[in-house]
Write a protein that holds these residues in place. Structure first.
Motif, PDB file in Angstrom:
ATOM      1  N   CYS A  41      -1.289   0.834   4.784  1.00 28.88           N
ATOM      2  CA  CYS A  41      -0.036   0.083   4.678  1.00 28.88           C
ATOM      3  C   CYS A  41       0.585   0.240   3.306  1.00 28.88           C
ATOM      4  O   CYS A  41      -0.091   0.596   2.338  1.00 28.88           O
ATOM      5  CB  CYS A  41      -0.238  -1.402   4.991  1.00 28.88           C
ATOM      6  SG  CYS A  41      -1.180  -2.334   3.793  1.00 28.88           S
ATOM      7  N   HIS A  43       3.074  -2.175   0.930  1.00 27.27           N
ATOM      8  CA  HIS A  43       3.733  -3.475   0.856  1.00 27.27           C
ATOM      9  C   HIS A  43       4.162  -3.754  -0.572  1.00 27.27           C
ATOM     10  O   HIS A  43       3.690  -3.123  -1.519  1.00 27.27           O
ATOM     11  CB  HIS A  43       2.833  -4.596   1.388  1.00 27.27           C
ATOM     12  CG  HIS A  43       1.759  -5.039   0.447  1.00 27.27           C
ATOM     13  ND1 HIS A  43       0.547  -4.388   0.321  1.00 27.27           N
ATOM     14  CD2 HIS A  43       1.711  -6.086  -0.417  1.00 27.27           C
ATOM     15  CE1 HIS A  43      -0.194  -5.015  -0.571  1.00 27.27           C
ATOM     16  NE2 HIS A  43       0.473  -6.041  -1.039  1.00 27.27           N
ATOM     17  N   LEU A  51       5.986  -6.291   4.083  1.00 28.71           N
ATOM     18  CA  LEU A  51       5.172  -5.207   4.621  1.00 28.71           C
ATOM     19  C   LEU A  51       6.135  -4.101   5.028  1.00 28.71           C
ATOM     20  O   LEU A  51       6.840  -4.207   6.031  1.00 28.71           O
ATOM     21  CB  LEU A  51       4.377  -5.715   5.822  1.00 28.71           C
ATOM     22  CG  LEU A  51       3.419  -4.732   6.484  1.00 28.71           C
ATOM     23  CD1 LEU A  51       2.345  -4.253   5.517  1.00 28.71           C
ATOM     24  CD2 LEU A  51       2.778  -5.375   7.713  1.00 28.71           C
ATOM     25  N   ASP A  53       5.536  -0.692   5.733  1.00 26.58           N
ATOM     26  CA  ASP A  53       5.081   0.165   6.834  1.00 26.58           C
ATOM     27  C   ASP A  53       3.577   0.002   6.930  1.00 26.58           C
ATOM     28  O   ASP A  53       2.900  -0.310   5.936  1.00 26.58           O
ATOM     29  CB  ASP A  53       5.462   1.631   6.568  1.00 26.58           C
ATOM     30  CG  ASP A  53       5.527   2.451   7.843  1.00 26.58           C
ATOM     31  OD1 ASP A  53       5.206   1.911   8.920  1.00 26.58           O
ATOM     32  OD2 ASP A  53       5.883   3.635   7.757  1.00 26.58           O
ATOM     33  N   SER A  54       3.050   0.239   8.119  1.00 26.74           N
ATOM     34  CA  SER A  54       1.618  -0.031   8.266  1.00 26.74           C
ATOM     35  C   SER A  54       1.062   0.548   9.553  1.00 26.74           C
ATOM     36  O   SER A  54       1.803   0.906  10.473  1.00 26.74           O
ATOM     37  CB  SER A  54       1.361  -1.539   8.269  1.00 26.74           C
ATOM     38  OG  SER A  54       1.892  -2.136   9.440  1.00 26.74           O
ATOM     39  N   VAL A  57      -2.289  -3.241  10.820  1.00 29.41           N
ATOM     40  CA  VAL A  57      -2.151  -4.433   9.980  1.00 29.41           C
ATOM     41  C   VAL A  57      -1.445  -5.509  10.800  1.00 29.41           C
ATOM     42  O   VAL A  57      -0.326  -5.302  11.285  1.00 29.41           O
ATOM     43  CB  VAL A  57      -1.338  -4.140   8.701  1.00 29.41           C
ATOM     44  CG1 VAL A  57      -1.075  -5.432   7.919  1.00 29.41           C
ATOM     45  CG2 VAL A  57      -2.085  -3.139   7.832  1.00 29.41           C
ATOM     46  N   ILE A  70      -4.461  -8.657   3.199  1.00 27.52           N
ATOM     47  CA  ILE A  70      -3.997  -7.778   4.273  1.00 27.52           C
ATOM     48  C   ILE A  70      -4.930  -7.987   5.462  1.00 27.52           C
ATOM     49  O   ILE A  70      -6.132  -7.711   5.370  1.00 27.52           O
ATOM     50  CB  ILE A  70      -4.023  -6.303   3.833  1.00 27.52           C
ATOM     51  CG1 ILE A  70      -3.177  -6.104   2.567  1.00 27.52           C
ATOM     52  CG2 ILE A  70      -3.526  -5.399   4.955  1.00 27.52           C
ATOM     53  CD1 ILE A  70      -3.370  -4.763   1.895  1.00 27.52           C
ATOM     54  N   CYS A 124      -0.087   0.550  -2.062  1.00 25.38           N
ATOM     55  CA  CYS A 124      -0.484   1.422  -0.951  1.00 25.38           C
ATOM     56  C   CYS A 124      -1.991   1.310  -0.726  1.00 25.38           C
ATOM     57  O   CYS A 124      -2.769   1.461  -1.664  1.00 25.38           O
ATOM     58  CB  CYS A 124      -0.118   2.868  -1.246  1.00 25.38           C
ATOM     59  SG  CYS A 124       1.622   3.098  -1.639  1.00 25.38           S
TER      60      CYS A 124
END
Lengths: 132, 132
Positions: A41, A43, A51, A53-54, A57, A70, A124
């Motif tokens: 992910c 954030h 957030l 992209d992930s 999660v 997380i 990251c």
């Protein structure tokens, strides 16, 4: 002629969670499931803790300045997985401070002030290990 | 209806160690073998292996200095290791020539207060690159 396999799901035949893949050198095999990242992910801790992209999660939580929890969607089999955390600031460093089968906690400090946490952007995280 | 392929080993037809996978956007392909982590490890501050993929052993060279030896070697020494440790301490791969080879790589850990001060620490690594 190239061959193309159209499939939605791969499952091991002898063991559902284990498929060997012939490696680049064409001689040894590596394990498909073991080689896949089980969570990643990006954030931001700054301001709103977004957030961006992930994968795998469920949510993130703001634990205070510079610290994020997380939460996994699908849990790892154990807490022995390998975590990597980094962020986009030359003057900050982000690592993780604890983990279990439900979540990873990461924290950020300034390089020249390691006692006071600070927020960072573009944190990251990657997890490699076994899913339950 | 979803299709499920049950298989023990995946091998490329044209090249044994190369299989294309259609990417998330449904237009380009990515490479299955290249995208797999070829090794990952969670090891203690004394280089004992807690959990791993393709790591035969860890060696505690000195304070904060560890060698991780692969089970199956890499094709070359230009693979990409990512390393991480705990509590805002620093971790890096070895800086000297020979610290990264096809058979092993070196991890070094430093204190959060002094990036020149070696410290024993649990550390985590992930390796991407080509297997021999």
């Amino acid at each position: 002629m190239s061959s193309e396999l159209i499939v939605d799901e791969l499952t091991g035949r002898a063991s559902a969670g284990s498929i060997a893949v012939t490696a680049e050198g064409g001689t040894v095999t590596t394990n498909l499931q073991q080689g896949l990242a089980k969570m990643w992910c990006t954030h931001s801790q700054a301001a709103s803790y977004t957030l961006d992209d992930s994968f795998n999660v469920g949510s993130i939580a703001d634990n205070g300045l510079g610290e994020t929890t997380i939460n996994f969607t699908n849990a790892p089999a154990n807490a022995n997985y390998a975590v990597n955390v980094t962020s986009s600031h030359a003057n900050k460093r982000t690592t993780f401070n604890s983990n279990n089968t439900t979540r990873v906690k990461c924290e950020t400090f300034e390089v020249d002030n390691v006692t006071n946490p600070v927020d960072a952007a573009d944190v990251c995280t990657i997890v490699c290990g076994d899913l339950a | 209806m979803a299709s499920v392929l049950k298989v023990n080993t995946l091998t490329g037809v044209t090249t044994a160690g190369s299989i294309d996978v259609t990417g998330e956007g449904n237009s380009t392909t990515t490479n299955l073998q290249q995208g797999l982590a070829k090794s990952w490890v969670n090891h203690t501050d004394a280089a004992a292996i807690t959990d791993s993929l393709n790591v035969a052993s860890g060696t505690d060279n000195s304070t904060g200095n560890y060698d991780l030896t692969f089970t199956n070697p890499m094709a070359n020494a230009t693979y990409s290791p990512s390393v991480c440790t705990l509590f805002a301490q620093l971790a890096s791969i070895g800086q000297e020539a020979g610290d990264r080879a096809t058979t092993f790589y070196q991890v070094q850990c430093f204190t959060r207060q002094d990036s020149l001060g070696a410290v024993d620490s649990r550390a985590f690594s992930q390796i991407f690159g080509d297997l021999a």
